[in-house]
Design a protein around this motif. Sequence first.
Motif, PDB file in Angstrom:
ATOM      1  N   GLU A  57      42.022  74.871  48.551  1.00 18.64           N
ATOM      2  CA  GLU A  57      40.585  75.114  48.367  1.00 18.64           C
ATOM      3  C   GLU A  57      39.813  73.817  48.210  1.00 18.64           C
ATOM      4  O   GLU A  57      38.723  73.655  48.772  1.00 18.64           O
ATOM      5  N   ASP A  61      36.884  72.626  50.809  1.00 18.84           N
ATOM      6  CA  ASP A  61      35.501  72.336  50.397  1.00 18.84           C
ATOM      7  C   ASP A  61      35.097  70.929  50.795  1.00 18.84           C
ATOM      8  O   ASP A  61      33.977  70.710  51.298  1.00 18.84           O
ATOM      9  N   TYR A  64      34.691  70.693  54.555  1.00 17.54           N
ATOM     10  CA  TYR A  64      33.478  71.395  55.015  1.00 17.54           C
ATOM     11  C   TYR A  64      32.248  70.538  54.747  1.00 17.54           C
ATOM     12  O   TYR A  64      31.307  70.503  55.556  1.00 17.54           O
ATOM     13  N   ILE A 141      37.568  78.632  55.800  1.00 22.83           N
ATOM     14  CA  ILE A 141      36.648  79.052  54.735  1.00 22.83           C
ATOM     15  C   ILE A 141      36.005  80.358  55.183  1.00 22.83           C
ATOM     16  O   ILE A 141      35.359  80.409  56.239  1.00 22.83           O
TER      17      ILE A 141
END
Length: 366
Positions: A57, A61, A64, A141
Motif C-alpha cells: 500500500e 500510494d 501514484y 489502486i
Amino acid sequence: MNPSSLRFKVNSSILAAAVVITVIFAAILYPLEVRRYNTQIERIHLLLDTVFQQRKEQIADELYARQKKALAESLQEILRVAGISGAALYLPDRTLFLSAGHSFPHIMEGVEAAKPLNAPSFGIVIEDERPCLVYSHDIEISGALIGHVRFHYDLHDLQQERQLAIAIFATLLGTILILMAFILNISLSRLIIQPVTILRKAMGMVEEGHLGQTVHIPTRDEIGEMGRAFNAMSINLYNGQQAIKKAERKYRAIFENAIEGIFQCSGGVEGRFVTVNPSMARLLGYESPEDLLQSISSVAGQLFVDGESAEQLDSILRKEGYVVGFETRLQRKDGVSGWFSISARSHSDSFGNILYLEGSLLDITE
C-alpha cells in the motif's frame, strides 16, 4: 596385471562393488539435495512476496503520487533485507521509473501476458555472472494498474552452498570408497590371495616332483583347511614315493640277482622281450640283457627249436592264462639248443588279446 589372476578378479569385484555403492548413494542423496534446494527456493519466494505485501500500500500510494524521494527510501529499505540485491518500479507501459541496487533494463522483460492478476511471477536471470531469482508483481489502486515492482534475490550463496554440499558428499563418498577398497584389498590379500599364492607355488613344486612340500597357513578357515589337507597329501605322497623306491630297490635286487631267468615280453609268444634280467641273458648265451633285447625280435621265431611247442605254449596261455614248468627246447646265441622250463602268466585286455607275458626260465638240460 594379468586379467586371469586372482588379484585382478578381487580388485575388479571391489571396484564393481564401489561403483554400485556410489550409484545407490547418489540415487538416495541426490533427490534429497534437490528437495532441500527446492525448499530453499520456496522459502525465498515466500520471503519476497511477504516483503512486497508488507509495503504494497505504501509503494502504491507513493508511486501514484510520483513521490520519487519517498519511493527511493522505500526501495532502500527493501534492499536491507538479506539476499535482495536490487529493486525496481516500472510504469504500466513497462518502462523503468525508479531502481535501486543495480541497473535494470529500461523496458521490463519477462512479465507473462497471461499471468493472473495480483499473482507474483518468478524467474531466474544471470546478473553480472551471478544467478538471481526475479520476483515480479503488479501494483494496483482500486483495481487500476499503476505499475509493476521487481525484486532481484542473489542466489550466489545458495548455489555455492549447493555446490559445497555436493562436493562434500562426493569427497566423503570417494574417501569412504577408497578406504573401503584399500582395507578390503589388504584384508583379502592377506587372508585369501597370499595363502592361495603360497598353495599354488607349493602345488607347482609337487607337480615338478618335489614331494613332501608343506605350507604354513595359520588361519582356521577354509583356506587353512586346504593348506593342512595339502600338507597331509604332500607328506603321504612323499612317504608313498619313498616306499615305492624302497620296494623298487628291493625287487630290483631280487630281479638282478635271481638265479632264474626273469623276463617280460610284449604280446604273446610271437612277441619280443621288453625286460630281461642278467640271468636270462646268461642262460641264453648273451653277454648282457641289452644284447638279448637287441638280438631277439620274435621269441617264438628265434628261440623255440620246435615251432609246435611254441604254438602249444601260446594255446595254454590264451586258454588258462598261466603255465607252470612248461618244458621245451630253446636255441642259445651260439646255436646250441638246450632244455628249459618256462613258468609264465599272460595279461590280456577285455577282448582276450594278450598284452604281455611275464615269467621265469630255468635251464634243465642236465
